[in-house]
Design an enzyme around this catalytic site. Structure first.
Site, PDB file in Angstrom:
ATOM      1  N   GLY A  10       0.771  -1.243   0.000  1.00  0.00           N
ATOM      2  CA  GLY A  10       0.000   0.000   0.000  1.00  0.00           C
ATOM      3  C   GLY A  10       0.795   1.282   0.000  1.00  0.00           C
ATOM      4  O   GLY A  10       0.216   2.364   0.031  1.00  0.00           O
ATOM      5  N   TRP A  58       2.521   2.828  -2.350  1.00  0.00           N
ATOM      6  CA  TRP A  58       2.271   3.702  -3.498  1.00  0.00           C
ATOM      7  C   TRP A  58       0.924   4.385  -3.368  1.00  0.00           C
ATOM      8  O   TRP A  58       0.786   5.564  -3.712  1.00  0.00           O
ATOM      9  CB  TRP A  58       2.344   2.897  -4.799  1.00  0.00           C
ATOM     10  CG  TRP A  58       3.752   2.664  -5.287  1.00  0.00           C
ATOM     11  CD1 TRP A  58       4.868   2.552  -4.523  1.00  0.00           C
ATOM     12  CD2 TRP A  58       4.179   2.529  -6.646  1.00  0.00           C
ATOM     13  NE1 TRP A  58       5.963   2.338  -5.315  1.00  0.00           N
ATOM     14  CE2 TRP A  58       5.575   2.311  -6.613  1.00  0.00           C
ATOM     15  CE3 TRP A  58       3.523   2.535  -7.867  1.00  0.00           C
ATOM     16  CZ2 TRP A  58       6.323   2.132  -7.790  1.00  0.00           C
ATOM     17  CZ3 TRP A  58       4.266   2.349  -9.033  1.00  0.00           C
ATOM     18  CH2 TRP A  58       5.636   2.168  -8.988  1.00  0.00           C
ATOM     19  N   ASP A 118      -5.481  -5.488  -6.046  1.00  0.00           N
ATOM     20  CA  ASP A 118      -4.502  -6.530  -5.747  1.00  0.00           C
ATOM     21  C   ASP A 118      -5.188  -7.890  -5.653  1.00  0.00           C
ATOM     22  O   ASP A 118      -6.385  -7.975  -5.335  1.00  0.00           O
ATOM     23  CB  ASP A 118      -3.766  -6.232  -4.439  1.00  0.00           C
ATOM     24  CG  ASP A 118      -2.404  -6.923  -4.372  1.00  0.00           C
ATOM     25  OD1 ASP A 118      -1.389  -6.249  -4.664  1.00  0.00           O
ATOM     26  OD2 ASP A 118      -2.351  -8.119  -4.063  1.00  0.00           O
ATOM     27  N   ASP A 126      -8.220  -9.592  -9.728  1.00  0.00           N
ATOM     28  CA  ASP A 126      -7.177  -9.894 -10.698  1.00  0.00           C
ATOM     29  C   ASP A 126      -7.426  -9.018 -11.915  1.00  0.00           C
ATOM     30  O   ASP A 126      -8.443  -9.165 -12.602  1.00  0.00           O
ATOM     31  CB  ASP A 126      -7.234 -11.378 -11.081  1.00  0.00           C
ATOM     32  CG  ASP A 126      -6.064 -11.801 -11.978  1.00  0.00           C
ATOM     33  OD1 ASP A 126      -5.409 -10.920 -12.561  1.00  0.00           O
ATOM     34  OD2 ASP A 126      -5.830 -13.021 -12.083  1.00  0.00           O
ATOM     35  N   ASP A 177       3.798  -1.508  -9.511  1.00  0.00           N
ATOM     36  CA  ASP A 177       5.071  -1.931  -8.933  1.00  0.00           C
ATOM     37  C   ASP A 177       5.096  -3.455  -8.825  1.00  0.00           C
ATOM     38  O   ASP A 177       5.794  -4.025  -8.008  1.00  0.00           O
ATOM     39  CB  ASP A 177       5.259  -1.291  -7.541  1.00  0.00           C
ATOM     40  CG  ASP A 177       6.677  -1.456  -7.002  1.00  0.00           C
ATOM     41  OD1 ASP A 177       7.615  -1.511  -7.811  1.00  0.00           O
ATOM     42  OD2 ASP A 177       6.839  -1.530  -5.765  1.00  0.00           O
ATOM     43  N   LYS A 186       7.143  -1.029 -13.208  1.00  0.00           N
ATOM     44  CA  LYS A 186       8.468  -1.588 -12.945  1.00  0.00           C
ATOM     45  C   LYS A 186       8.811  -2.639 -13.988  1.00  0.00           C
ATOM     46  O   LYS A 186       7.973  -3.460 -14.358  1.00  0.00           O
ATOM     47  CB  LYS A 186       8.504  -2.221 -11.553  1.00  0.00           C
ATOM     48  CG  LYS A 186       9.836  -2.902 -11.226  1.00  0.00           C
ATOM     49  CD  LYS A 186       9.961  -3.212  -9.761  1.00  0.00           C
ATOM     50  CE  LYS A 186       8.957  -4.237  -9.276  1.00  0.00           C
ATOM     51  NZ  LYS A 186       9.091  -4.505  -7.836  1.00  0.00           N
TER      52      LYS A 186
END
Length: 239
Positions: A84, A86, A112, A128, A152, A192
């Site tokens: 959490g 971010w 998530d 998802d 991320d 990322k």
């Protein structure tokens, strides 16, 4: 009578304050190294002091300081948001709590696979993002398109460097296609990736859909890590 030792106030000759961790029974050498690195990481210590859920918060802070995409009033989707950090940064920067009354109030939506502890100012959903209809759900929750999609996420490590690289590139590409579906024209995609040679196709893809694509390794990324972040700005809209 023994003479008392003189206190050293100059700072010279003092002991190294690096925390050393002994290898304990049941703990592998690699686990010991990881624990020692965590205990001595200034970003880990700073995160605890600043109330962030992890050192990764500083990565998005540093990226936003450079590219300025988390602006007041922005609607943000954080894919793979656990734990959490971010979301915490985004809540403050987009004014999701409405604390700055002179600024527009934004929205932060965290997604998530696992359950995530509530974050004040953020709306968290266990979902998802690869599921059919996930993009429509996100747009319903936002009440429209997103201004920022950020990720991320990292695929589960296999221990094989090239395999892990390919997995995270595939995950990043999936996040990019999700962003194409939910982003507002002019929006930003941040994700990322791991350096390793397979990210060229991802770059080509993003350059067809965004005005600018940059690759950045923020200071908060560990020097020995192959991670970097792609920041794509100026989404061109539906193809």
């Amino acid at each position: 009578m023994a003479k008392k030792p003189t206190k050293n106030t100059s700072g010279r000759g003092q002991r190294d304050l690096t925390v050393k961790v002994k290898t304990a029974r049941g703990r592998s050498t690699s686990s010991t190294r990881w624990l020692q690195r965590q205990l001595n990481d200034p970003y880990v210590k700073k995160a605890k002091a600043d109330g962030y859920r992890g050192r990764a918060a500083y990565k998005i802070l540093e990226l936003d300081d450079k590219f300025r995409f988390l602006v007041p009033g922005a609607r943000v989707v954080d894919l793979g948001c656990a734990p959490g950090g971010w979301c915490q940064v985004a809540v403050k920067r987009v004014n999701a709590l409405g604390e700055r009354t002179s600024k527009a109030q934004g929205t932060v939506l965290g997604i998530d696979l696992q359950e995530v502890e509530a974050i004040p100012g953020a709306e968290i959903h266990q979902l998802d993002f690869l599921d059919d209809g996930a993009d429509d759900l996100v747009k319903d929750w936002l009440g429209g398109q997103a201004d920022v999609v950020m990720s991320d996420m990292a695929a589960s490590a296999s221990g094989h460097k090239q395999t892990d690289h390919l997995r995270i590139i595939a995950l990043c590409e999936a996040a990019a296609y999700f962003a194409f579906d939910v982003l507002e024209e002019g929006g930003t995609f941040v994700a990322k990736v791991l350096a390793g040679g397979a990210e060229g196709e991802l770059q080509k893809l993003l350059k067809t859909r965004f005005a600018k694509v940059a690759n950045v390794k923020p200071p908060a990324s560990r020097a020995d890590s192959s991670e970097k972040f792609v920041v794509a700005t100026g989404f061109k809209g539906a193809a």
